[in-house]
Enzyme design. Sequence first.
Site, PDB file in Angstrom:
ATOM      1  N   ASP A  29       5.956  87.317  85.973  1.00  0.00           N
ATOM      2  CA  ASP A  29       6.101  86.595  87.242  1.00  0.00           C
ATOM      3  C   ASP A  29       7.255  87.153  88.073  1.00  0.00           C
ATOM      4  OD1 ASP A  29       8.222  85.640  85.739  1.00  0.00           O
ATOM      5  OD2 ASP A  29       7.829  83.527  86.159  1.00  0.00           O
ATOM      6  N   GLU A  36       7.678  80.204  79.105  1.00  0.00           N
ATOM      7  CA  GLU A  36       9.082  80.038  78.745  1.00  0.00           C
ATOM      8  C   GLU A  36       9.320  78.672  78.112  1.00  0.00           C
ATOM      9  OE1 GLU A  36      10.762  82.710  82.506  1.00  0.00           O
ATOM     10  OE2 GLU A  36      11.473  80.660  82.217  1.00  0.00           O
ATOM     11  N   GLU A  49      15.675  86.926  75.410  1.00  0.00           N
ATOM     12  CA  GLU A  49      16.292  87.535  76.594  1.00  0.00           C
ATOM     13  C   GLU A  49      17.751  87.141  76.737  1.00  0.00           C
ATOM     14  OE1 GLU A  49      15.727  88.119  81.431  1.00  0.00           O
ATOM     15  OE2 GLU A  49      14.186  87.072  80.279  1.00  0.00           O
TER      16      GLU A  49
END
Length: 230
Positions: free
Chosen positions: A45, A116, A183
Amino acid sequence: PKKVTITTLQNLYKNNEPITVLTAHDYPSGLFVEKTGIEICLVGDSLGMVALGRKSVNQTTIEEMLHHCRAVSRGAKNPFLVGDMPFGSYETSSKDALRNAIRYIKEGNMEAIKLEGGSEMARTIHQITSIGIPVLGHIGLTPQRQSSLGGFRVQGKTAKQAIKLLYDAKALQRAGCFAIVLEAIPGPVATYITEQLQIPTIGIGAGSGTSGQVLVQQDMLGIYDRFVPK
């Protein structure tokens, strides 16, 4: 090159071989991933920022994502195709998340989805994986939630935060994720989490101890360093 499947990725993990992930957002960049022989092609995205010029990923819509997923799939034939579910497409309910995940397979020509979140998303992920749609998890710095995190900051720097990340990773594994993106997590923390799991971890700014790495195509090619004014 042979078509990459879930079995391919599992075999790489079992043999302790690195798994490579490269982003793409249109036909030419999908074709580039195809030619490199990289295992996973991620339609992220982040295309809302790098391709559409927005300041946040949260403005990207599911219709835009599906459009770009179809374009990428025309170029990337052999990599395992993963589509990023944008903000607002999976948080409202498990039913909405399931419906939109199915759209990625039927309309977007993807083979898996990424979303997420940690343990709070485990139930939703389980419902998606239980009908046969592979899910790539994502914890640590989650860009869709960067406002609540205080910006694009490293996560897991305290013992409490690190323990929470491990808890989240195990919850996503139990929910059926085939791999998890880590991340912006300190290298030692990411390495420890990787050692505690039985599924691959894909690092982005998380040191060298993960099972694989995500590369953003624009960063790898230095496009913004060369052409975009600071």
